[in-house]
Scaffold this active site. Structure first.
Site, PDB file in Angstrom:
ATOM      1  NE  ARG A 116       1.779  40.878 -75.702  1.00 11.80           N
ATOM      2  CZ  ARG A 116       3.094  40.744 -76.422  1.00 11.80           C
ATOM      3  NH1 ARG A 116       3.838  39.797 -75.896  1.00 11.80           N
ATOM      4  NH2 ARG A 116       3.346  41.758 -77.537  1.00 11.80           N
ATOM      5  CE  LYS A 138     -18.656  44.912 -68.074  1.00  9.78           C
ATOM      6  NZ  LYS A 138     -19.818  45.951 -68.213  1.00  9.78           N
ATOM      7  CD  GLU A 180     -23.629  48.649 -58.615  1.00 13.96           C
ATOM      8  OE1 GLU A 180     -24.507  48.160 -59.197  1.00 13.96           O
ATOM      9  OE2 GLU A 180     -22.709  49.425 -59.058  1.00 13.96           O
ATOM     10  CE  LYS A 221     -20.678  41.633 -62.248  1.00 15.45           C
ATOM     11  NZ  LYS A 221     -19.995  42.786 -62.102  1.00 15.45           N
ATOM     12  CD  GLU A 231     -21.885  44.935 -70.870  1.00 12.23           C
ATOM     13  OE1 GLU A 231     -21.004  44.799 -69.931  1.00 12.23           O
ATOM     14  OE2 GLU A 231     -21.820  45.908 -71.164  1.00 12.23           O
ATOM     15  CG  ASN A 239     -24.018  48.388 -68.283  1.00 11.64           C
ATOM     16  OD1 ASN A 239     -23.097  48.106 -67.455  1.00 11.64           O
ATOM     17  ND2 ASN A 239     -24.041  47.833 -69.406  1.00 11.64           N
ATOM     18  CG  HIS A 246     -20.923  55.025 -65.164  1.00 10.56           C
ATOM     19  ND1 HIS A 246     -20.828  53.905 -65.993  1.00 10.56           N
ATOM     20  CD2 HIS A 246     -20.574  54.804 -63.826  1.00 10.56           C
ATOM     21  CE1 HIS A 246     -20.156  52.860 -65.161  1.00 10.56           C
ATOM     22  NE2 HIS A 246     -20.143  53.376 -64.011  1.00 10.56           N
ATOM     23  CG  HIS A 260     -20.011  53.111 -58.384  1.00 12.91           C
ATOM     24  ND1 HIS A 260     -19.921  53.571 -60.007  1.00 12.91           N
ATOM     25  CD2 HIS A 260     -20.838  51.976 -58.587  1.00 12.91           C
ATOM     26  CE1 HIS A 260     -20.429  52.706 -60.550  1.00 12.91           C
ATOM     27  NE2 HIS A 260     -20.943  51.514 -59.785  1.00 12.91           N
TER      28      HIS A 260
HETATM   29  N1  LIG Z   1     -15.572  46.044 -62.712  1.00 11.20           N
HETATM   30  C1  LIG Z   1     -16.966  46.029 -62.247  1.00 11.20           C
HETATM   31  O1  LIG Z   1     -17.586  45.040 -62.910  1.00 11.20           O
HETATM   32  C2  LIG Z   1     -17.385  47.109 -61.497  1.00 11.20           C
HETATM   33  C3  LIG Z   1     -18.983  46.859 -61.098  1.00 11.20           C
HETATM   34  C4  LIG Z   1     -19.303  47.882 -60.012  1.00 11.20           C
HETATM   35  C5  LIG Z   1     -18.610  48.936 -59.723  1.00 11.20           C
HETATM   36  N2  LIG Z   1     -17.178  49.010 -60.242  1.00 11.20           N
HETATM   37  C6  LIG Z   1     -16.324  49.907 -59.859  1.00 11.20           C
HETATM   38  O2  LIG Z   1     -16.153  50.024 -58.620  1.00 11.20           O
HETATM   39  C7  LIG Z   1     -15.633  51.454 -57.926  1.00 11.20           C
HETATM   40  C8  LIG Z   1     -16.582  51.407 -56.573  1.00 11.20           C
HETATM   41  O3  LIG Z   1     -16.233  50.382 -55.633  1.00 11.20           O
HETATM   42  P1  LIG Z   1     -16.143  50.906 -54.086  1.00 11.20           P
HETATM   43  O4  LIG Z   1     -17.444  51.444 -53.834  1.00 11.20           O
HETATM   44  O5  LIG Z   1     -15.806  49.731 -53.295  1.00 11.20           O
HETATM   45  O6  LIG Z   1     -15.066  52.003 -54.146  1.00 11.20           O
HETATM   46  P2  LIG Z   1     -13.763  51.790 -53.166  1.00 11.20           P
HETATM   47  O7  LIG Z   1     -12.726  50.962 -53.660  1.00 11.20           O
HETATM   48  O8  LIG Z   1     -13.227  53.338 -53.493  1.00 11.20           O
HETATM   49  O9  LIG Z   1     -14.041  51.905 -51.897  1.00 11.20           O
HETATM   50  C9  LIG Z   1     -14.923  52.859 -51.315  1.00 11.20           C
HETATM   51  C10 LIG Z   1     -14.039  53.134 -49.875  1.00 11.20           C
HETATM   52  O10 LIG Z   1     -14.139  52.343 -48.797  1.00 11.20           O
HETATM   53  C11 LIG Z   1     -12.763  52.272 -48.251  1.00 11.20           C
HETATM   54  N3  LIG Z   1     -12.967  50.608 -47.879  1.00 11.20           N
HETATM   55  C12 LIG Z   1     -12.797  49.649 -48.717  1.00 11.20           C
HETATM   56  N4  LIG Z   1     -12.675  48.445 -47.938  1.00 11.20           N
HETATM   57  C13 LIG Z   1     -12.768  48.695 -46.501  1.00 11.20           C
HETATM   58  C14 LIG Z   1     -12.767  48.259 -45.375  1.00 11.20           C
HETATM   59  N5  LIG Z   1     -13.001  46.796 -45.294  1.00 11.20           N
HETATM   60  N6  LIG Z   1     -12.606  48.931 -44.230  1.00 11.20           N
HETATM   61  C15 LIG Z   1     -12.575  50.342 -44.382  1.00 11.20           C
HETATM   62  N7  LIG Z   1     -12.636  50.828 -45.421  1.00 11.20           N
HETATM   63  C16 LIG Z   1     -12.833  50.290 -46.602  1.00 11.20           C
HETATM   64  C17 LIG Z   1     -11.899  52.547 -49.522  1.00 11.20           C
HETATM   65  O11 LIG Z   1     -10.797  52.517 -48.780  1.00 11.20           O
HETATM   66  C18 LIG Z   1     -12.916  53.535 -49.914  1.00 11.20           C
HETATM   67  O12 LIG Z   1     -12.349  54.767 -49.393  1.00 11.20           O
HETATM   68  C19 LIG Z   1     -16.026  52.210 -58.901  1.00 11.20           C
HETATM   69  O13 LIG Z   1     -14.655  52.722 -59.506  1.00 11.20           O
HETATM   70  C20 LIG Z   1     -16.983  51.448 -59.804  1.00 11.20           C
HETATM   71  O14 LIG Z   1     -16.598  52.034 -61.122  1.00 11.20           O
HETATM   72  C21 LIG Z   1     -16.574  48.038 -61.034  1.00 11.20           C
END
Ligand SMILES: NC(=O)c1ccc[n+]([C@@H]2O[C@H](COP(=O)([O-])OP(=O)(O)OC[C@H]3O[C@@H](n4cnc5c(N)ncnc54)[C@H](O)[C@@H]3O)[C@@H](O)[C@H]2O)c1
Length: 361
Positions: A116, A138, A180, A221, A231, A239, A246, A260
């Protein structure tokens, strides 16, 4: 050290060793067990620094997630939950996520449901994680091709943004995160948008520029989240670009995954077009946005073959209600409105516009 309040916690941007992270480890969480969640890349590129710089972490359990959005799923969560149980992790222990948005979304989700809820610290390592995913509480995982269908609100104890982690980030991931950053400027800050698009490409990600860009984007943000943590209103503006973005991301997830941020950028073009068609965004500003996005982000050539499935994916978007698909419109650069109902024909027209923008010649 730049400190920005976000909901119940503080985001500290700067050198991790000079932040309150060591104090948290040595005081608040001195006697509890620590679990560090990484993916394959952050295991290889970021973990060693953390373990060396903070010797109290040398006994931490390390949970290695498979890399990539396609692994942000319940099956992987189950394995991690079982591992936590096998390690005998208890509710007062601490989870530290070290990675991009996939690691913070999934690590945060696991932290929120195991026993939990356990305290959790996010140390984002991707640009996207630093400006967006690790902020706002989130958490989420995907359900089939539906993005973030399962999730919780679970504020971390703190978020530490240290841009030195970005040294190993691949170029494509810089661009993904930058989408973003651009979105934050588009929905809230025209001056920042003008500043970002005026920067020369080779200067944009200089150390000094990244420090500024991180601080400004995090501040936008955090401001929005502070105003509307759950939200009900303005937080929906975050969004923008994501209804269509998405659906594109979900459609390609098991074909040929697209990052993404790239999908959000394409969604921004399509939703800016709808904003213009519905009479909110001026054509001149639409053209400016399209030009900026097209210069940075590719669009798949077979986009239009997926229209039917993308519409089905959008019908399951979390922002919808009983009346149908709801999305955000830009009123102008720097101002966004939300809860706009769009029809299937609107979506088709927007995807068609997006495709034509790239491939009309
Ligand atoms: N919770 C929220 O409010 C929110 C907001 C926006 C996006 N998201 C989510 O975030 C995700 C996208 O995030 P992302 O783009 O970071 O994706 P990710 O975590 O897949 O990272 C992208 C790539 O970069 C690599 N990587 C990360 N840091 C690194 C570093 N320092 N050196 C080398 N490689 C590195 C990862 O291994 C991966 O291959 C999606 O799932 C999206 O839905 C969530």
């Amino acid at each position: 050290m730049k400190k920005i309040k976000c909901n119940s916690y503080t985001v500290e941007a700067g050198n991790l060793e000079l932040s309150s992270f060591p104090k948290l480890l040595e005081e608040t969480y001195k006697d509890v067990r620590k679990v560090i969640v990484v993916d394959e890349n952050t295991h290889d590129f970021c973990l060693e620094y953390l373990l060396t710089a903070f010797p109290t972490l040398e006994d931490a359990e390390v949970i290695l997630l498979p890399t990539g959005e396609e692994n942000k799923v319940m099956e992987v969560c189950f394995q991690v939950l079982e591992a936590l149980s096998d390690y005998g992790i208890v509710r007062s222990d601490l989870i530290i996520t070290l990675g991009g948005g996939v690691v913070s979304d999934m690590g945060g989700f696991i932290a929120s449901i195991y026993k939990r809820g356990l305290p959790c610290i996010h140390i984002p390592t991707s640009l996207l994680g630093m400006v967006d995913a690790s902020l706002g509480g989130k958490t989420g995982i995907d359900l089939g091709n539906f993005k973030n269908q399962i999730g919780t609100f679970h504020d971390p104890v703190a978020v530490f943004v240290d841009q030195r982690f970005l040294a190993t980030l691949p170029e494509e991931e810089w661009r993904s995160g930058f989408a973003e950053v651009l979105k934050h400027a588009l929905i809230d800050d025209k001056k920042e948008w003008d500043r970002l698009i005026a920067s020369k490409q080779d200067e944009l990600f200089s150390e000094e520029n990244v420090t500024k860009l991180l601080e400004r984007s995090i501040a936008i943000k955090a401001k929005v989240v502070n105003e509307d943590p759950t939200e009900k209103g303005i937080r929906k503006s975050l969004n923008f670009g994501h209804t269509i973005g998405h659906a594109i991301e979900g459609y390609y997830l098991d074909l040929n995954p697209i990052s993404h941020g790239n999908c959000v950028a394409l969604g921004i073009i399509a939703e800016s077009y709808l904003s213009n068609q519905k009479g909110t965004l001026e054509t001149e500003e639409l053209n400016e946005i399209v030009q900026v996005m097209m210069a940075l982000y590719p669009c798949p050539e077979d986009l239009l073959t997926g229209v039917g499935i993308m519409i089905e994916l959008m019908k399951n978007d979390k922002k919808n209600d009983q009346h149908g698909v709801r999305t955000c419109f830009l009123d102008k650069i720097g101002q966004c409105s939300w809860n706009h109902l769009i029809s299937e024909n609107d979506i088709k027209a927007a995807l068609n516009y997006l495709y034509q923008a790239y491939y009309k010649n």
